[in-house]
Design a protein around this motif. Structure first.
Motif, PDB file in Angstrom:
ATOM      1  N   GLY A 376       1.557 -31.699   2.498  1.00 35.56           N
ATOM      2  CA  GLY A 376       1.519 -32.377   1.209  1.00 35.56           C
ATOM      3  C   GLY A 376       1.611 -31.404   0.058  1.00 35.56           C
ATOM      4  N   ARG A 380       8.138 -33.934  -4.548  1.00 34.32           N
ATOM      5  CA  ARG A 380       9.175 -34.769  -3.942  1.00 34.32           C
ATOM      6  C   ARG A 380      10.559 -34.137  -4.082  1.00 34.32           C
ATOM      7  N   SER A 484       0.768 -29.553  -6.156  1.00 35.32           N
ATOM      8  CA  SER A 484       1.570 -30.629  -5.582  1.00 35.32           C
ATOM      9  C   SER A 484       0.715 -31.567  -4.752  1.00 35.32           C
ATOM     10  N   ARG A 488      -0.086 -35.597  -5.308  1.00 34.04           N
ATOM     11  CA  ARG A 488       0.290 -36.574  -4.284  1.00 34.04           C
ATOM     12  C   ARG A 488      -0.920 -37.122  -3.532  1.00 34.04           C
ATOM     13  N   GLU A 491      -1.003 -40.919  -2.367  1.00 36.02           N
ATOM     14  CA  GLU A 491      -0.009 -41.517  -1.486  1.00 36.02           C
ATOM     15  C   GLU A 491      -0.691 -42.064  -0.233  1.00 36.02           C
TER      16      GLU A 491
END
Length: 656
Positions: A376, A380, A484, A488, A491
């Motif tokens: 992760g 993206r 990052s 995220r 998600e």
């Protein structure tokens, strides 16, 4: 005017959309298909003969002949041939056995990093891999910048170009790096055939240069005598020479650069007819041939080129500004074989050095997606090739500027990246041999590991620039990766769900009425715990007694894993309470994924009930980020909100 303004704004927006679409083309793909050291595996019937794949590795490994003899002469002086012999012994008796074992242990091209990754879990394992990725990035990026710098040296020092390119080393190097980026922005297709041609031509030309150099050494036998006398005058006896050669050897570590890429290209090696993905014996055998053949070829060239360049080129020519600086073999080609042959040799060297940068770029584009998305720790857009190319080219520009496009000054950073990876491989195979209870191999690999750790430490002490730039890459990767992952965090982070028969039975039965779940943090798991929890939820949410519930408990196995497969097991606890046990990496995301699965399979929106957790919200968020727990209710709701924008289809979340 307003109409014109709107038209202009619309055209600008359309242009931005086109540029964005071009940059993010292929974003949905899991990995790019560039050919290179860490390229995506080919299909089982698309493998290549091992010697062809060796050429793909060789554009990186063999191209170091363009600058290795000169760097060796600068580092060890007249002792360069003896220090090179030590390097060859370490290559054949150390690095080669280590990577032959890596090929056995990691036959799918993941290399020694994956071997070490399996030894550690939780965050320490992830951070350890990020550190190794930092050194791997150092290795590949410096390959791009150093190769481009040496290619520009060969171009500028060529008599046909020196007049109008002299003093433009930086500009030429940046142009070569930019051209490399342009190729990848356009699209980098299958390159094995090109690599075969380049490697064959380059090695053939080097055979001619080495033969000419040996012929002149034999014709002028006095150069050997003069070299021997100079050695004796400087260092005395044989033992001091050997001792100094051992001390100088770490400075020559660039000659070890091809092994990590050699095992990384394993998926492209054709296997045998009986190969399976679990046991690709033919692929392993082919890779061992690749490693052995390339190591033997390079070892022979290293010894011979070091010998002839040391004997035939004055030491002052190796220094900065000298005619042989960064291009010792090209110097001999021009001197003994004429300007025409020398120019052909320069062009061949420029081509293979530039293509070594292409191989390294492909390695970067495939190495990062191999690990970071699973953690992760990649945004993206990192799955798209072009933004990554632009990012790496920008870093390459910065590195070229910081090192002033100088080959010698970049050698330390390059050697550091290479040596750290080889040292980690030696440690990995030592541990693997110990686990396999292979006593003698364990001892042998441990000795090799000590040698490479010493070599790495000596290189860092001698040339700290390497570890500094490696530390910059490591810090950058860790900071960007954690940022990052933070972005995220909400998600779903679930690759799939596996429900046992009892769970499916509970869900089918509950689908006939309102589906109600209670999120329970398991403690004693006795009857009193479930009874008290059920009573508390009914009271807090004013739920009638006739409504029944199913308890859901999430067990976190490794919170550092970003994506995981959810396994759900159902049971009837204490002959009364229906309990679902979910195994995942993070509690809120697992609950959200399970609720959406129930909704999709039953066609009904489930309800889930939580209790507020006491404590500081910031500390709860840290617990969620690091350990997968914390304040579960609001995070579960946020994950559901991001996963299902339609509020009318979103599962209900109740907190009391």
């Amino acid at each position: 005017m307003p109409t014109r303004a709107r038209t202009h704004s619309g055209a600008a927006g359309a242009a931005r959309d086109r540029i964005r679409g071009w940059l993010l083309e292929g974003l949905a793909e899991t990995a790019p298909r560039q050919q290179g050291p860490h390229a995506a595996p080919e299909g089982p019937q698309q493998g290549r003969r091992w010697w062809r794949v060796m050429c793909l590795t060789g554009v990186d490994y063999f191209s170091t002949l363009g600058y290795q003899p000169g760097i060796a002469a600068l580092a060890a002086g007249l002792l360069s041939p003896l220090a090179t012999v030590v390097l060859v012994l370490v290559t054949l008796a150390g690095a080669l056995p280590v990577y032959r074992r890596v090929a056995e242990e990691s036959p799918h091209g993941a290399g020694s990093i994956a071997m070490l990754e399996r030894l550690l879990s939780f965050w320490q394992g992830k951070l350890f891999v990020l550190v190794l990725l930092g050194f791997a990035a150092t290795d590949f990026l410096i390959t791009i910048t150093l190769s481009a710098a040496d290619a520009s040296t060969h171009l500028i020092e060529n008599p046909n170009f020196s007049g109008w390119l002299h003093g433009d080393q930086m500009a030429v190097t940046l142009v070569l790096v930019a051209l490399l980026g342009a190729v990848f922005l356009k699209g980098f297709l299958e390159a094995v055939g090109v690599a075969v041609v380049l490697v064959a031509a380059y090695l053939a030309l080097n055979v001619v240069v080495v033969a000419a150099g040996l012929w002149h050494v034999l014709r002028a036998a006095s150069v050997v005598v003069d070299w021997s006398h100079a050695l004796s005058a400087q260092h005395g006896g044989v033992l001091p020479m050997i001792g100094l050669a051992l001390v100088y050897f770490p400075k020559l570590a660039l000659g070890l650069s091809g092994f990590e890429t050699g095992v990384a290209v394993m998926p492209h090696v054709a296997g045998g007819p009986g190969d399976t993905e679990e046991r690709p014996a033919g692929r392993v055998a082919g890779t061992k041939k690749l490693l052995t053949t390339s190591a033997v070829i390079m070892s022979v060239f290293l010894i011979l080129t070091s010998f002839i360049t040391t004997l035939l080129i004055p030491q002052k020519e190796f220094a900065a500004g000298g005619a042989a600086n960064g291009r010792a073999l090209a110097f001999l080609a021009h001197r003994y074989l004429g300007s025409g042959f020398g120019t052909v040799y320069d062009l061949s060297t420029i081509a293979i050095l530039w293509f070594a940068g292409a191989s390294a770029m492909a390695g970067l584009l495939n190495l990062m997606p191999r690990y970071l998305p699973r953690y992760g720790m990649a945004p993206r857009w990192a799955r798209a090739v072009r933004p990554m190319v632009l990012a790496f080219i920008a870093i390459a520009f910065l590195v070229t500027w910081l090192f002033d496009a100088d080959v010698d000054s970049q050698a330390g950073a390059y050697a550091t990246g290479v040596l750290v990876l080889i040292s980690s491989a030696a440690v990995a195979v030592t541990i693997a041999a110990r686990k396999a209870r292979q006593r003698y191999r364990t001892v042998a690999f441990a000795v090799v590991a000590v040698v490479f750790v010493y070599t790495t430490a000596a290189n860092v002490v001698e040339r700290p620039d390497g570890v500094r730039i490696g530390a910059c890459f490591i810090a950058g990767i860790i900071v960007l990766s954690l940022a990052s992952r933070l972005a995220r965090s909400f998600e779903l982070r679930v690759t799939g769900l596996e429900l046992d028969a009892m769970t499916e039975r509970f869900v089918r039965d509950a689908a006939h009425r309102t589906i109600r779940f209670i999120a329970n943090e398991p403690d004693r798991r006795d009857a009193a715990e479930y009874r008290d929890k059920l009573a508390q939820v009914r009271e807090d949410n004013d739920v009638p007694p006739e409504q029944d519930f199913i308890f859901v408990e999430v067990s976190v196995r490794d919170a550092s894993d970003f994506e995981t497969l959810l396994r759900v097991r159902g049971e009837v606890a204490h002959h009364r309470y229906r309990v679902l046990t979910v195994t995942g990496s993070v509690v809120p995301n697992a609950l959200a994924a399970f609720l959406l699965h129930v909704r999709d399979t039953t066609g009904r929106r489930p309800h889930i009930y939580f209790e507020w957790t006491e404590g500081n919200p910031f500390s709860h968020f840290l617990r969620f980020f690091l350990f997968g727990q914390g304040e579960v209710a609001p995070v579960t709701r946020e994950v559901l909100r991001e996963a299902e924008p339609d509020r009318a289809r979103r599962p209900h979340v109740h907190v009391g």
